[in-house]
Structure formats: C-alpha cells, structure tokens
Design a protein around this motif. Structure first.
Motif, PDB file in Angstrom:
ATOM      1  N   SER A   1      55.283  90.117  45.205  1.00 39.17           N
ATOM      2  CA  SER A   1      56.001  89.256  44.285  1.00 39.17           C
ATOM      3  C   SER A   1      57.119  88.480  44.970  1.00 39.17           C
ATOM      4  CB  SER A   1      56.587  90.084  43.150  1.00 39.17           C
ATOM      5  OG  SER A   1      57.456  89.283  42.366  1.00 39.17           O
ATOM      6  N   ASP A   2      56.922  87.192  44.969  1.00 38.01           N
ATOM      7  CA  ASP A   2      57.903  86.274  45.514  1.00 38.01           C
ATOM      8  C   ASP A   2      59.184  86.334  44.672  1.00 38.01           C
ATOM      9  OD1 ASP A   2      57.963  84.480  47.663  1.00 38.01           O
ATOM     10  OD2 ASP A   2      57.865  82.762  46.337  1.00 38.01           O
ATOM     11  N   PHE A   3      58.990  86.418  43.384  1.00 41.12           N
ATOM     12  CA  PHE A   3      60.107  86.501  42.452  1.00 41.12           C
ATOM     13  C   PHE A   3      61.001  87.709  42.750  1.00 41.12           C
ATOM     14  CE2 PHE A   3      61.301  88.769  38.468  1.00 41.12           C
ATOM     15  CZ  PHE A   3      62.387  87.976  38.116  1.00 41.12           C
ATOM     16  N   LEU A   4      60.384  88.887  42.862  1.00 40.89           N
ATOM     17  CA  LEU A   4      61.173  90.099  43.110  1.00 40.89           C
ATOM     18  C   LEU A   4      61.832  90.062  44.483  1.00 40.89           C
ATOM     19  CD1 LEU A   4      58.840  92.815  41.560  1.00 40.89           C
ATOM     20  CD2 LEU A   4      61.013  91.979  40.664  1.00 40.89           C
ATOM     21  N   MET A   5      61.117  89.512  45.440  1.00 41.79           N
ATOM     22  CA  MET A   5      61.666  89.357  46.792  1.00 41.79           C
ATOM     23  C   MET A   5      62.936  88.527  46.751  1.00 41.79           C
ATOM     24  SD  MET A   5      60.845  89.104  50.333  1.00 41.79           S
ATOM     25  CE  MET A   5      61.561  88.037  51.595  1.00 41.79           C
ATOM     26  N   LYS A   6      62.898  87.441  46.025  1.00 41.22           N
ATOM     27  CA  LYS A   6      64.062  86.551  45.954  1.00 41.22           C
ATOM     28  C   LYS A   6      65.226  87.199  45.218  1.00 41.22           C
ATOM     29  CE  LYS A   6      61.616  82.439  47.002  1.00 41.22           C
ATOM     30  NZ  LYS A   6      60.814  81.292  46.644  1.00 41.22           N
ATOM     31  N   LEU A   7      64.888  87.938  44.198  1.00 41.88           N
ATOM     32  CA  LEU A   7      65.926  88.646  43.452  1.00 41.88           C
ATOM     33  C   LEU A   7      66.543  89.735  44.333  1.00 41.88           C
ATOM     34  CD1 LEU A   7      66.740  88.086  40.580  1.00 41.88           C
ATOM     35  CD2 LEU A   7      65.217  89.892  39.812  1.00 41.88           C
ATOM     36  N   PHE A   8      65.684  90.409  45.074  1.00 43.12           N
ATOM     37  CA  PHE A   8      66.158  91.539  45.886  1.00 43.12           C
ATOM     38  C   PHE A   8      67.055  91.100  47.039  1.00 43.12           C
ATOM     39  CE2 PHE A   8      66.046  95.087  48.814  1.00 43.12           C
ATOM     40  CZ  PHE A   8      66.021  96.193  47.974  1.00 43.12           C
ATOM     41  N   PHE A   9      66.677  90.034  47.698  1.00 44.10           N
ATOM     42  CA  PHE A   9      67.429  89.592  48.874  1.00 44.10           C
ATOM     43  C   PHE A   9      68.419  88.470  48.578  1.00 44.10           C
ATOM     44  CE2 PHE A   9      63.578  91.418  50.927  1.00 44.10           C
ATOM     45  CZ  PHE A   9      64.231  92.436  51.596  1.00 44.10           C
ATOM     46  N   GLY A  10      68.454  88.063  47.308  1.00 43.38           N
ATOM     47  CA  GLY A  10      69.307  86.927  46.981  1.00 43.38           C
ATOM     48  C   GLY A  10      70.746  87.283  46.666  1.00 43.38           C
ATOM     49  N   ASP A  11      71.386  88.055  47.517  1.00 42.37           N
ATOM     50  CA  ASP A  11      72.792  88.424  47.308  1.00 42.37           C
ATOM     51  C   ASP A  11      73.661  87.203  47.073  1.00 42.37           C
ATOM     52  OD1 ASP A  11      72.008  90.209  50.134  1.00 42.37           O
ATOM     53  OD2 ASP A  11      72.296  91.224  48.224  1.00 42.37           O
ATOM     54  N   ASN A  12      73.375  86.146  47.858  1.00 40.56           N
ATOM     55  CA  ASN A  12      74.262  85.005  47.705  1.00 40.56           C
ATOM     56  C   ASN A  12      73.637  83.817  46.974  1.00 40.56           C
ATOM     57  OD1 ASN A  12      72.700  83.924  49.798  1.00 40.56           O
ATOM     58  ND2 ASN A  12      74.105  84.733  51.326  1.00 40.56           N
ATOM     59  N   LEU A  13      72.711  84.143  46.079  1.00 42.34           N
ATOM     60  CA  LEU A  13      72.252  83.091  45.182  1.00 42.34           C
ATOM     61  C   LEU A  13      73.301  82.986  44.070  1.00 42.34           C
ATOM     62  CD1 LEU A  13      68.423  83.773  44.738  1.00 42.34           C
ATOM     63  CD2 LEU A  13      69.517  82.050  46.152  1.00 42.34           C
ATOM     64  N   SER A  14      73.463  81.804  43.540  1.00 46.06           N
ATOM     65  CA  SER A  14      74.448  81.632  42.469  1.00 46.06           C
ATOM     66  C   SER A  14      73.897  82.213  41.173  1.00 46.06           C
ATOM     67  CB  SER A  14      74.739  80.151  42.280  1.00 46.06           C
ATOM     68  OG  SER A  14      73.588  79.517  41.774  1.00 46.06           O
ATOM     69  N   ARG A  15      74.805  82.442  40.266  1.00 42.67           N
ATOM     70  CA  ARG A  15      74.456  82.939  38.945  1.00 42.67           C
ATOM     71  C   ARG A  15      73.383  82.073  38.288  1.00 42.67           C
ATOM     72  NH1 ARG A  15      76.697  86.256  35.476  1.00 42.67           N
ATOM     73  NH2 ARG A  15      76.611  85.645  33.278  1.00 42.67           N
ATOM     74  N   SER A  16      73.573  80.755  38.401  1.00 46.18           N
ATOM     75  CA  SER A  16      72.615  79.858  37.739  1.00 46.18           C
ATOM     76  C   SER A  16      71.251  79.894  38.432  1.00 46.18           C
ATOM     77  CB  SER A  16      73.164  78.439  37.684  1.00 46.18           C
ATOM     78  OG  SER A  16      73.185  77.876  38.971  1.00 46.18           O
TER      79      SER A  16
END
Lengths: 173, 173
Positions: free
Chosen positions: B95-110
């Motif tokens: 899952s690309d989605f879960l990967m991004k959520l898991f490693f996205g420490d510095n993704l913005s809230r939006s």
DNA sequence: ACGCTCATGTAACTCGTTACATGATTAA
DNA sequence: TTAATCATGTAACGAGTTACATGAGCGT
C-alpha cells in the motif's frame, strides 16, 4: 507504487541503520504493507550509495561481525520527499486464498472448509502480531499517522476474520 | 503465490476465451485479488500453448478483427488442479497510501487529510464497482464460493473506509 | 472529428526472488 | 549439540510492466 529504494530511504530517514536492521524493520514494523528480503536490501543499498543517496560507515566489532551503517544524505531526503509528495496509487492485493476459492468449483466441501480455516488462522496470527507490535511501539514512540496505519491493518484483518467465521459457520450447516 | 498462468488457466477452465476476453475477466471479475495486463496475457497464452496446456483456434471475422480463442486441455486442467490443491500462501499486500502515512512525518496536516480523503474516494469507488458487478454475476450465475470472495472484498473495503472516515473526523478536530 | 470497443502482439526493461555462500557467538 | 542471533553479500533467474505498433467499425 512504492519500490524497495523508497522504503529503505524511509526507514533511514531519522536514524542510520544497517541492512540487517532494515530487514528487522521490514519484518516487524511494516510487514503489513510491504515485504522485502536481504536479496533486495543489500543490492539496493549498494545502488543508493553509488547514487549518493546514502553513505556507508563501516564499524569494526570485536565479538560480532563487522557492520555497515547507512545514513541518508540530502539527495536521499530529497528523493524520499518527492516520492512522499506524489499521488498515492492504488494498492496491490494478491490473494492465493481468494483465487483458490474463486476457481475451485470442483474442490470438495472439506477442502473449502480447510481453506477457510487456514486463512482464519493466518489472519488471526497477523492480528496478534500487529497488536503486540503496537504495544512495543507505543513505548518506543510512534506518531499519530503511524498509529493510524496499524489501526488500518487491524480494521482490515478483523473485518475479514469476522466475515470468514460467519461464512464458515453458515457453510458448515 | 499464484502466477498469471494459473489465473489464465482458471479463467479458461469452463469456457474457451480470447486474450481480450481474459483481460475483461481480470478487470471486471477478479480485479479485487489479481491484476494483469495484455503484456502478460498474450505471452503467457503463447507459452501455455507451446506447453500443450491450452489450444488455439483462430476465428475469422468479417466486421471485426480476427480472434484467437483458447481452450484448456487435459494437461492444462491437471496443472490447474495441482495448483488448486496446493496450500494457499499468504496474500501480498502493498500500500502506497500506508507507506506515505507511515513515513510522512513531515507532511503537512492538509497533505495528510488529502491523502486520507483520496484513499476513501478510491475505496468507495471500488466498493461500488464490486457491488454492481455482484448484481450482474448473480444474473449470469455465480457459485457460492465466488460469492464469498466478493463478500470478502466488500468486508475488507467497507471496514477500512469506515475506519478512515472515523480517523479523519478525529484528525480534523 | 473524437473517442470507444474490438483485437493482437513484441521488445526492452526493471524489479525483486531464490538459492547459494560464509561464519562467529551465545543460549537452551 | 542444536538453533538462534548477528551480519553481509552475489548470481542466476523469473515474472510482469511499460511502451510501442496497428487498425477497422460504430456511435455522437
């Protein structure tokens, strides 16, 4: 879809680690949505090093084998960030179990029951694994987003286990 | 884990079909647990033919392109049965989605909200697709086991959509 | 005009798997 | 003495992806 290189960059994003430790993370922390092997890890680290996305530092150890610790570089962080900002593509899901159920017109009743029971066992084991991992991470520190990924896995697995138990009961009658 | 050849043999088990029609089955009937492309279908059919697992019959058509209809042979049925009788191995889930959520420490809230909203949309579309397919198959005929596979998919998708909606609401507060 | 359905295929490539190869230390 | 943990890597292979290549008929 994410590739091994992106997964490895993600794992190294906060902390330098060895190939052996990366394998540990794959097996224990993100096995729910990715799986990889040493045969992928070491060649990928080598390639990332050649591209300047990670740097290697060899640590000589007396009582254990020497180890190579890899750290992410600015170029590596940039690649990771580019990936993270790209649109998520649809998940990949392949199920041997569903395939057998779907095409198994001439499997016997007991074979179908066996198939379902084994699947329930497998999934139950995965639920237990996720739950015990979650407890460990909560002590070590886990972000809110990461907690969501674990919850997602648990939601998925518990839903299908419930469904299968219910269908199995109906099927056995 | 099942391969393309086994999937194709499964699709041909009851009815001779063309590569084009096989693609249709992949896209509309079993896309929930397998996905394949023409680039896999035609080379695999060719190989299966060389091995005597399927036979080809060319049909000349006037107003449409000619087509090659493939039928499964006894040898093909035997291979399929051997596969069907083997133990089911664990599913593959990436899952690309879960990967991004898991490693996205510095993704913005939006960005995180966007990620979750898109995933909910994607999954909702898949639920609708499965449900409309189910209605069609019920008219054309579907076995009990096949119905279970569709129900499994629906159970999976609805569980994660419910979970994500709930998390998203909590996250937005 | 434009896009969809029907219809088949190849070539280059990429990514990852599997199997192999090695070896010391430590706990049961 | 047997298995687990720590630790790294390569070589051959396999399976499928992506992009390319072609083309008629039909509906709007």
């Amino acid at each position: 879809m994410m590739k091994g290189r992106e997964v490895i960059l993600g794992i190294l994003r906060n902390k330098p680690q060895t190939g052996y430790e990366i394998n540990d993370v794959l097996k224990n922390q993100i096995s729910y949505f990715y799986d990889g092997t040493y045969g992928m890890i070491y060649p990928t680290l080598k390639k990332l090093e050649q591209e300047g996305k990670v740097v290697k530092q060899t640590i000589i150890q007396a009582d254990k084998p020497n180890k190579n610790v890899f750290s992410i570089t600015a170029a590596g962080k940039k690649e990771l960030q580019t990936y993270l900002n790209s649109d998520a593509v649809a998940e990949v899901f392949k199920s041997d179990f569903l395939m057998k159920l779907f095409f198994g017109d001439n499997l016997s009743r007991s074979q179908i029951i066996n198939l379902m029971e084994k699947e329930i066992q497998l999934k139950t084991a995965q639920i237990n694994h996720l739950q015990s991992s979650l407890q460990q991470w909560e002590q070590e520190g886990i972000t809110d987003s990461q907690k969501i990924t674990v919850g997602y896995g648990l939601a998925h697995y518990t839903a299908v286990v419930d469904y299968l138990n219910q269908q199995l009961a109906a099927f056995k009658q």
